[in-house]
Design a protein around this motif. Structure first.
Motif, mmCIF file in Angstrom:
data_model
loop_
_atom_site.group_PDB
_atom_site.id
_atom_site.type_symbol
_atom_site.label_atom_id
_atom_site.label_comp_id
_atom_site.label_asym_id
_atom_site.label_seq_id
_atom_site.Cartn_x
_atom_site.Cartn_y
_atom_site.Cartn_z
ATOM 1 N N GLU A 91 -6.452 -7.397 7.262
ATOM 2 C CA GLU A 91 -5.306 -6.376 7.792
ATOM 3 C C GLU A 91 -4.074 -6.746 7.211
ATOM 4 N N VAL A 92 -3.471 -7.809 7.136
ATOM 5 C CA VAL A 92 -2.256 -8.011 6.490
ATOM 6 C C VAL A 92 -2.358 -7.220 4.968
ATOM 7 N N ARG A 93 -3.163 -7.515 4.403
ATOM 8 C CA ARG A 93 -3.147 -6.981 3.072
ATOM 9 C C ARG A 93 -3.108 -5.475 3.271
ATOM 10 N N LEU A 94 -4.051 -4.913 4.227
ATOM 11 C CA LEU A 94 -3.785 -3.382 4.139
ATOM 12 C C LEU A 94 -2.310 -2.830 4.631
ATOM 13 N N GLY A 95 -1.561 -3.700 5.112
ATOM 14 C CA GLY A 95 -0.223 -3.079 5.417
ATOM 15 C C GLY A 95 0.781 -3.852 4.664
ATOM 16 N N ALA A 96 0.702 -5.103 4.152
ATOM 17 C CA ALA A 96 1.642 -5.664 3.465
ATOM 18 C C ALA A 96 1.772 -6.089 2.057
ATOM 19 N N ASP A 97 0.471 -6.041 1.438
ATOM 20 C CA ASP A 97 0.100 -6.187 0.124
ATOM 21 C C ASP A 97 0.563 -5.000 -0.625
ATOM 22 N N THR A 117 -3.712 8.617 5.969
ATOM 23 C CA THR A 117 -5.006 8.775 5.992
ATOM 24 C C THR A 117 -5.922 7.738 5.501
ATOM 25 N N ALA A 118 -5.373 7.412 4.159
ATOM 26 C CA ALA A 118 -6.293 6.400 3.253
ATOM 27 C C ALA A 118 -6.296 5.004 3.950
ATOM 28 N N ARG A 119 -5.329 4.603 4.582
ATOM 29 C CA ARG A 119 -5.465 3.460 5.239
ATOM 30 C C ARG A 119 -6.422 3.306 6.473
ATOM 31 N N ARG A 120 -6.279 4.783 7.343
ATOM 32 C CA ARG A 120 -7.328 4.871 8.275
ATOM 33 C C ARG A 120 -8.669 4.641 7.609
ATOM 34 N N ARG A 121 -8.978 5.273 6.760
ATOM 35 C CA ARG A 121 -10.156 5.444 6.217
ATOM 36 C C ARG A 121 -10.566 4.174 5.727
ATOM 37 N N VAL A 122 -9.927 3.439 4.954
ATOM 38 C CA VAL A 122 -10.322 2.181 4.257
ATOM 39 C C VAL A 122 -10.584 1.135 5.595
ATOM 40 N N ALA A 123 -9.732 1.249 6.549
ATOM 41 C CA ALA A 123 -9.875 0.403 7.809
ATOM 42 C C ALA A 123 -11.274 0.585 8.300
ATOM 43 N N GLU A 124 -11.604 1.978 8.694
ATOM 44 C CA GLU A 124 -12.988 2.537 9.064
ATOM 45 C C GLU A 124 -13.905 1.751 8.426
ATOM 46 N N LEU A 225 -11.947 0.020 -2.176
ATOM 47 C CA LEU A 225 -10.713 -0.412 -1.670
ATOM 48 C C LEU A 225 -10.964 -1.647 -0.489
ATOM 49 N N ALA A 226 -11.963 -1.080 0.409
ATOM 50 C CA ALA A 226 -12.275 -1.937 1.320
ATOM 51 C C ALA A 226 -13.249 -3.185 1.045
ATOM 52 N N GLU A 227 -14.031 -2.747 0.231
ATOM 53 C CA GLU A 227 -14.871 -4.228 -0.449
ATOM 54 C C GLU A 227 -14.148 -4.879 -1.100
ATOM 55 N N ALA A 228 -13.023 -4.506 -1.769
ATOM 56 C CA ALA A 228 -11.986 -5.558 -2.428
ATOM 57 C C ALA A 228 -11.277 -6.505 -1.315
ATOM 58 N N GLY A 232 -11.822 -10.367 -0.771
ATOM 59 C CA GLY A 232 -10.748 -11.330 -1.078
ATOM 60 C C GLY A 232 -10.160 -10.841 -2.585
ATOM 61 N N ASN A 233 -10.770 -10.064 -3.492
ATOM 62 C CA ASN A 233 -10.733 -9.703 -4.737
ATOM 63 C C ASN A 233 -8.972 -9.808 -5.115
#
Length: 522
Positions: A91-97, A117-124, A225-228, A232-233
């Motif tokens: 969750e931190v990486r989605l917004g801060a990385d 949109t990309a953030r929401r779709r990756v989060a889903e 991106l979700a898998e990475a 923790g890649n």
């Protein structure tokens, strides 16, 4: 501006993500301890004390409008639910990385999506992932060997008709075929990696990246991106050299490179290998029309050869040969040859055998000088052989004006460059790897002075990109034939090994005992 129901750990974390700050930076921004920030992620229902509520109110009041808009969207999203404590980091990486944020912005732009949109779709996708299933898939992928990929891409692309062909070589009783598309003029280059011969230049203009993505390719990018994130890649968004044109001939490399971003490569061409390998693990066809990403990004050999009109990233890799004196147990003087088993955390050739060093061709600080192939190879020697963490961008930010200044070199590298004749670096071949479309400058590093091994042999060590190092003797013909026959090789690694051994046989004299290596193109 304040929240009607007060702050919770989850909404405080949403503010951190909206500000795109790490734990440490957010704690400093608020004037509180890092442990407090961490506790908000660990306990999303926690209600901070009154004084902390006021600090958060003030931080949100003073935030720019764009941050407030991001906060509103983030606070409305459901919390991530991942096993083994992975949710907090993801969750931190989605917004801060910065790299992940750049990748999400890139995906929004090229897919034609509204920002966010990309953030929401990756989060889903992230909340639906089974991390253990991904780890199991990694094991299955590691069982797809080099010969499998070579056969599959032969099926997909057919037979070249332009004078190019897939690199194949015979060593003793061993015949190896790779996915590296090359040409007779691009082989046996014996090109010293010195400015008079190593003449790859930085172009003043890089073509615009006008790649458009349909919903399927955009969805696959979001999944990657979700898998990475779940695994923790390591990803760091850095400038990357993109090949625009090249002419490789005996004794000289010429051509030009532009500069692009690493995330553009990660979310496009780098997806091709995973798609192919997954098809092989599930017995899915690997013919045109069955691999959507390959059909979109690298559909035929003409597209592979047209480097100016596509994203063509890549790099350098070298067989390293270190002269050793005679030893009463090992035998006569020889060359130590190094091979690495790649870590599962790397972007390229994960869990495969490769020569070492191996790295993406990209600038450090001097873009024009760093365009030379030798510049990357020297940097990779420092990073992957001599332990220079300060030039590893995945470990920390680069702040030095000249990271390769002699005063910053490791002791082994400083000794090697102190006098002529101690170090030989040559490009042996050039090719385009059909696995991902990458360009590959296969090279040979020879440390000629055996005093180096006596002085510094104990300091040669791989970095995090290698799971393990193997060593071989240039006098051990049988073992080297077995090595060339190992199906665990990456295709580009096998290409560099065979071309390196071929050149070392010419240079090494009595230190080398190898049968002739003959290549052909198929």
């Amino acid at each position: 501006m304040s929240l009607n129901d007060g702050w919770t750990g989850r909404t405080a974390s949403a503010l951190q993500l909206a500000l795109r700050l790490t734990h440490e930076a957010f704690a400093e921004h608020l004037g509180i301890g890092v442990r407090t920030v961490a506790s908000w992620h660990q306990k999303p229902d926690l209600r901070p004390k009154t004084e902390m509520q006021q600090l958060l109110d003030t931080a949100l009041d003073q935030a720019p409008a764009a941050v407030k808009a991001r906060f509103t969207a983030l606070a409305a999203e459901p919390a991530l639910d991942l096993p083994d404590g992975a949710a907090e980091d993801a969750e931190v990486r989605l917004g801060a990385d910065p790299t992940v944020v750049a990748a999400l912005d890139w995906l929004d732009e090229h897919a034609g999506w509204e920002p966010g949109t990309a953030r929401r779709r990756v989060a889903e996708r992230l909340v639906r992932l089974d991390v253990r299933a991904l780890q199991d898939r990694g094991v299955r992928r590691s069982r797809v060997n080099q010969r499998d990929t070579a056969r599959a891409l032969t099926t997909y692309y057919g037979t070249p008709t332009t004078g190019h062909g897939r690199y194949t070589a015979t060593l003793g009783n061993i015949q190896a075929t790779t996915t590296v598309l090359t040409h007779p003029d691009w082989l046996d280059l014996a090109c010293p990696l010195l400015p008079a011969h190593d003449r790859l230049k930085l172009s003043g203009v890089t073509p615009d990246d006008d790649l458009a993505m349909d919903e399927e390719t955009a969805g696959r990018t979001a999944q990657r991106l979700a898998e990475a994130l779940a695994l923790g890649n390591r990803m760091v968004n850095l400038p990357l050299f993109r090949l625009l044109d090249v002419d490789a001939r005996k004794g000289a490399i010429t051509g030009s490179v532009g500069v692009t971003s690493f995330v553009g490569y990660v979310v496009t061409m780098d997806l091709l290998e995973g798609e192919l390998v997954d098809a092989l693990t599930t017995n899915t066809p690997t013919t045109p029309g069955a691999l959507p990403l390959r059909d979109a990004y690298l559909p035929n050999l003409s597209a592979a050869l047209d480097v100016s009109d596509r994203m063509c990233a890549g790099g350098t890799l070298a067989l390293t040969a270190i002269a050793r004196p005679a030893d009463p147990f090992r035998g006569g003087p020889d060359y130590l040859l190094l091979v690495q088993e790649r870590s599962g955390h790397v972007i390229n050739a994960a869990r495969r055998l490769a020569v070492i060093p191996k790295g993406f061709h990209q600038p450090l600080t001097d873009y024009r000088a760093d365009a030379q192939v030798g510049a990357t190879l020297r940097r990779e020697m420092e990073e992957e052989l001599f332990g220079r963490e300060d030039i590893d961008h995945t470990v920390g930010e680069q702040r030095h004006a000249d990271p390769m200044h002699p005063s910053r070199m490791s002791d082994p590298m400083r000794w090697l460059t102190a006098e002529p004749g101690r170090l030989r670096m040559e490009c042996t071949a050039f090719g385009l790897n059909l696995v991902s479309g990458n360009y590959e400058f296969a090279s040979l590093i020879v440390i000629e002075d055996e005093e180096f091994w006596t002085r510094y042999g104990g300091q040669v060590q791989a970095n995090w990109e290698s799971a393990r190092l193997r060593q071989y003797s240039s006098l051990d013909t049988e073992q080297l034939e077995e090595l060339a026959n190992d199906v665990a090789w990456s295709n580009e690694g096998l290409f560099a090994l065979l071309q390196g051994l071929r050149r070392l046989r010419e240079l090494g004299g009595p230190r080398v005992n190898l049968p002739a290596i003959e290549w052909e193109l198929k």
